[in-house]
Design a protein around this motif. Structure first.
Motif, PDB file in Angstrom:
ATOM      1  N   PRO A  11       0.862  -1.269  -0.079  1.00  0.00           N
ATOM      2  CA  PRO A  11      -0.080   0.090   0.087  1.00  0.00           C
ATOM      3  C   PRO A  11       0.792   1.296  -0.155  1.00  0.00           C
ATOM      4  N   ALA A  12       1.976   1.384   0.724  1.00  0.00           N
ATOM      5  CA  ALA A  12       2.927   2.359   0.648  1.00  0.00           C
ATOM      6  C   ALA A  12       3.413   2.751  -0.503  1.00  0.00           C
ATOM      7  N   ALA A  13       3.583   1.861  -1.425  1.00  0.00           N
ATOM      8  CA  ALA A  13       4.243   1.937  -2.695  1.00  0.00           C
ATOM      9  C   ALA A  13       3.289   2.519  -3.572  1.00  0.00           C
ATOM     10  N   GLN A  14       1.862   1.840  -3.466  1.00  0.00           N
ATOM     11  CA  GLN A  14       0.987   2.611  -4.378  1.00  0.00           C
ATOM     12  C   GLN A  14       0.803   4.199  -4.021  1.00  0.00           C
ATOM     13  N   PHE A  15       0.572   4.355  -2.802  1.00  0.00           N
ATOM     14  CA  PHE A  15       0.503   5.937  -2.414  1.00  0.00           C
ATOM     15  C   PHE A  15       1.533   6.585  -2.987  1.00  0.00           C
ATOM     16  N   ALA A  16       3.108   6.069  -2.934  1.00  0.00           N
ATOM     17  CA  ALA A  16       4.020   7.025  -3.388  1.00  0.00           C
ATOM     18  C   ALA A  16       3.944   6.948  -4.835  1.00  0.00           C
ATOM     19  N   LEU A  17       3.534   5.925  -5.698  1.00  0.00           N
ATOM     20  CA  LEU A  17       3.100   6.092  -6.926  1.00  0.00           C
ATOM     21  C   LEU A  17       2.368   7.072  -7.346  1.00  0.00           C
ATOM     22  N   ALA A  18       1.184   6.877  -6.434  1.00  0.00           N
ATOM     23  CA  ALA A  18       0.172   7.901  -6.863  1.00  0.00           C
ATOM     24  C   ALA A  18       0.527   9.425  -6.682  1.00  0.00           C
ATOM     25  N   ALA A  19       1.415   9.665  -5.338  1.00  0.00           N
ATOM     26  CA  ALA A  19       1.913  11.198  -5.067  1.00  0.00           C
ATOM     27  C   ALA A  19       2.979  11.438  -6.283  1.00  0.00           C
ATOM     28  N   LEU A  20       3.576  10.703  -6.862  1.00  0.00           N
ATOM     29  CA  LEU A  20       4.760  10.973  -7.888  1.00  0.00           C
ATOM     30  C   LEU A  20       3.948  11.285  -9.373  1.00  0.00           C
ATOM     31  N   ALA A  21       2.886  10.548  -9.437  1.00  0.00           N
ATOM     32  CA  ALA A  21       1.801  10.975 -10.485  1.00  0.00           C
ATOM     33  C   ALA A  21       1.541  12.241 -10.555  1.00  0.00           C
ATOM     34  N   VAL A  22       0.995  12.811  -9.266  1.00  0.00           N
ATOM     35  CA  VAL A  22       0.060  14.005  -9.215  1.00  0.00           C
ATOM     36  C   VAL A  22       1.378  14.957  -9.344  1.00  0.00           C
ATOM     37  N   LEU A  23       2.655  14.598  -8.716  1.00  0.00           N
ATOM     38  CA  LEU A  23       3.760  15.776  -8.960  1.00  0.00           C
ATOM     39  C   LEU A  23       4.192  15.839 -10.267  1.00  0.00           C
ATOM     40  N   GLY A  24       4.111  14.661 -11.152  1.00  0.00           N
ATOM     41  CA  GLY A  24       4.595  14.806 -12.366  1.00  0.00           C
ATOM     42  C   GLY A  24       3.509  15.790 -13.395  1.00  0.00           C
ATOM     43  N   ASP A  25       2.348  15.462 -12.804  1.00  0.00           N
ATOM     44  CA  ASP A  25       1.192  16.361 -13.660  1.00  0.00           C
ATOM     45  C   ASP A  25       1.170  17.684 -13.204  1.00  0.00           C
ATOM     46  N   ALA A  26       1.699  17.804 -12.100  1.00  0.00           N
ATOM     47  CA  ALA A  26       1.632  19.464 -11.712  1.00  0.00           C
ATOM     48  C   ALA A  26       3.032  19.972 -12.481  1.00  0.00           C
ATOM     49  N   ALA A  27       4.164  19.273 -12.371  1.00  0.00           N
ATOM     50  CA  ALA A  27       5.446  19.797 -13.347  1.00  0.00           C
ATOM     51  C   ALA A  27       5.122  19.912 -14.689  1.00  0.00           C
ATOM     52  N   ALA A  28       4.226  18.942 -15.325  1.00  0.00           N
ATOM     53  CA  ALA A  28       4.170  19.071 -16.836  1.00  0.00           C
ATOM     54  C   ALA A  28       3.264  20.187 -16.946  1.00  0.00           C
ATOM     55  N   TRP A  29       2.267  20.614 -16.038  1.00  0.00           N
ATOM     56  CA  TRP A  29       1.239  21.889 -16.163  1.00  0.00           C
ATOM     57  C   TRP A  29       2.261  23.021 -16.065  1.00  0.00           C
ATOM     58  N   ALA A  30       3.522  22.987 -15.208  1.00  0.00           N
ATOM     59  CA  ALA A  30       4.035  24.126 -14.952  1.00  0.00           C
ATOM     60  C   ALA A  30       4.771  24.581 -16.145  1.00  0.00           C
ATOM     61  N   THR A  31       5.244  23.414 -16.917  1.00  0.00           N
ATOM     62  CA  THR A  31       6.235  23.758 -17.942  1.00  0.00           C
ATOM     63  C   THR A  31       5.632  24.672 -19.058  1.00  0.00           C
ATOM     64  N   ALA A  32       4.358  25.105 -19.212  1.00  0.00           N
ATOM     65  CA  ALA A  32       4.006  25.909 -19.987  1.00  0.00           C
ATOM     66  C   ALA A  32       3.913  27.516 -19.243  1.00  0.00           C
ATOM     67  N   ARG A  33       4.297  27.502 -18.143  1.00  0.00           N
ATOM     68  CA  ARG A  33       4.082  28.728 -17.320  1.00  0.00           C
ATOM     69  C   ARG A  33       5.480  29.496 -17.422  1.00  0.00           C
ATOM     70  N   PRO A  34       5.621  30.726 -17.183  1.00  0.00           N
ATOM     71  CA  PRO A  34       7.047  31.351 -16.982  1.00  0.00           C
ATOM     72  C   PRO A  34       7.738  30.732 -15.800  1.00  0.00           C
ATOM     73  N   LEU A  35       9.040  30.257 -15.981  1.00  0.00           N
ATOM     74  CA  LEU A  35       9.532  29.846 -14.851  1.00  0.00           C
ATOM     75  C   LEU A  35      10.891  30.520 -14.545  1.00  0.00           C
ATOM     76  N   ALA A  36      11.258  31.000 -13.245  1.00  0.00           N
ATOM     77  CA  ALA A  36      12.651  31.334 -13.120  1.00  0.00           C
ATOM     78  C   ALA A  36      13.680  30.177 -12.806  1.00  0.00           C
ATOM     79  N   GLY A  37      14.898  30.338 -12.496  1.00  0.00           N
ATOM     80  CA  GLY A  37      15.850  29.243 -12.586  1.00  0.00           C
ATOM     81  C   GLY A  37      15.676  28.477 -11.642  1.00  0.00           C
ATOM     82  N   PRO A  38      15.324  28.533 -10.137  1.00  0.00           N
ATOM     83  CA  PRO A  38      15.005  27.492  -9.376  1.00  0.00           C
ATOM     84  C   PRO A  38      13.707  26.891  -9.591  1.00  0.00           C
TER      85      PRO A  38
END
Length: 322
Positions: A11-38
């Motif tokens: 179960p912990a691995a499933q939750f970790a994969l789900a969290a990583l999927a959400v994080l990747g989704d947010a990162a993909a959304w952010a690629t189309a926005r202006p981003l500074a160096g950090p």
């Protein structure tokens, strides 16, 4: 979600994969926005982690395709769905990364070429072309790695003995393999037939009929082949097979040199030496076909790369001025 009848993630691995999927989704959304160096660094790290994890989870897709093609049956439907979702997720995230890199370099996120105006207009596709002679030679040389492995399996299927394995022993090993048994009854090995499908894909990537449907496709004849139709299976299959082939070759080498214990022979193999040879032949076959697909698909991707109509017009104008 069971990956196999008696295997599942904790179960912990499933939750970790789900969290990583959400994080990747947010990162993909952010690629189309202006981003500074950090911000760019954080987004890049999140995408890299998600692609590596879900890409590793997609390595079983090739095995699933082979079992479907040979009608051997899927070990676990939920496991197959899991692997396919991993492949889809990794693929879409990789597309987001490509668009992100193109934006950072001042290019169009869709075609990669710098131009003004929208990036959702008409596309201009290149004419059908063949891969270079160097690409073809490299792909065919790598593909020769299939010969020892496919030759042995064909000998066993046709009733011969080789590498300490008898045809009867090989038949007993595959007697519960469903459609594979039917193919073997007419002298065809299911895995060799699946490898031939990979060879078919490989040749399509290098010749014109892989870019424009040929006459024998009847209703589709003369139409442009959708670019992702061969690219997606070629990248997935080539990546998975090449990794698997490298692993088998390394294991065979380490076993032969005594670095790791010798393989314990299992029926129909009678000696560890014979099994080591078969592992090595398998590594040459899978690795050779996998790397051949990678060589060919890189050429295909470059030859089929489209350009937005606006970018082509801008290039034409610059040429006219010169």
């Amino acid at each position: 979600m069971p990956l196999k009848p008696h295997e599942t993630y904790a179960p912990a691995a499933q939750f970790a994969l789900a969290a990583l999927a959400v994080l990747g989704d947010a990162a993909a959304w952010a690629t189309a926005r202006p981003l500074a160096g950090p911000g760019r660094a954080v987004v890049s790290a999140a995408l890299a982690a998600a692609i590596l994890v879900f890409g590793a989870g997609a390595l079983g897709v090739t095995e699933i395709v082979v079992t479907l093609v040979t009608l051997s049956g899927i070990e676990s439907a939920t496991g197959a769905v899991h692997a396919l979702l991993n492949a889809a997720g990794a693929g879409f995230l990789l597309m987001a990364v490509v668009a992100f890199r193109r934006r950072r370099r001042g290019g169009c996120p869709r075609c990669g070429h710098p131009h003004t105006g929208a990036s959702d207009g008409a596309l201009v596709h290149p004419d059908a072309s063949m891969a270079s002679a160097r690409t073809q030679v490299a792909a065919y040389v790598l593909m020769c790695g299939l010969l020892p492995w496919a030759g042995l399996k064909t000998v066993w299927t046709l009733g011969g003995d080789a590498l300490g394995v008898t045809a009867e022993g090989w038949r007993k090993l595959n007697e519960d393999a469903g459609a594979a048994t039917s193919l073997a009854s007419v002298g065809l090995d299911a895995s060799v037939m699946a490898a031939l499908l990979g060879v078919f894909l490989l040749t399509g990537l290098m010749y014109r009929w892989g870019m424009v449907f040929p006459r024998w496709t009847l209703l589709l004849s003369g139409r442009r082949v959708p670019r992702l139709l061969p690219l997606v299976p070629a990248w997935l299959t080539g990546g998975a097979l090449s990794v698997y082939g490298v692993v088998l070759n390394v294991m065979a080498l380490l076993s032969a040199t005594g670095v790791i214990p010798a393989f314990e022979p299992k029926p129909p193999f009678t000696t560890s030496a014979d099994l080591t040879w078969m592992v090595w032949f398998g590594g040459l076959a899978f690795g050779g076909l996998g790397f051949a697909l990678i060589v060919a698909v890189r050429s295909y991707a470059a030859r089929t790369r489209y350009i937005c109509a606006g970018a082509e017009s801008a290039e034409a104008a610059k040429t006219a001025e010169v």
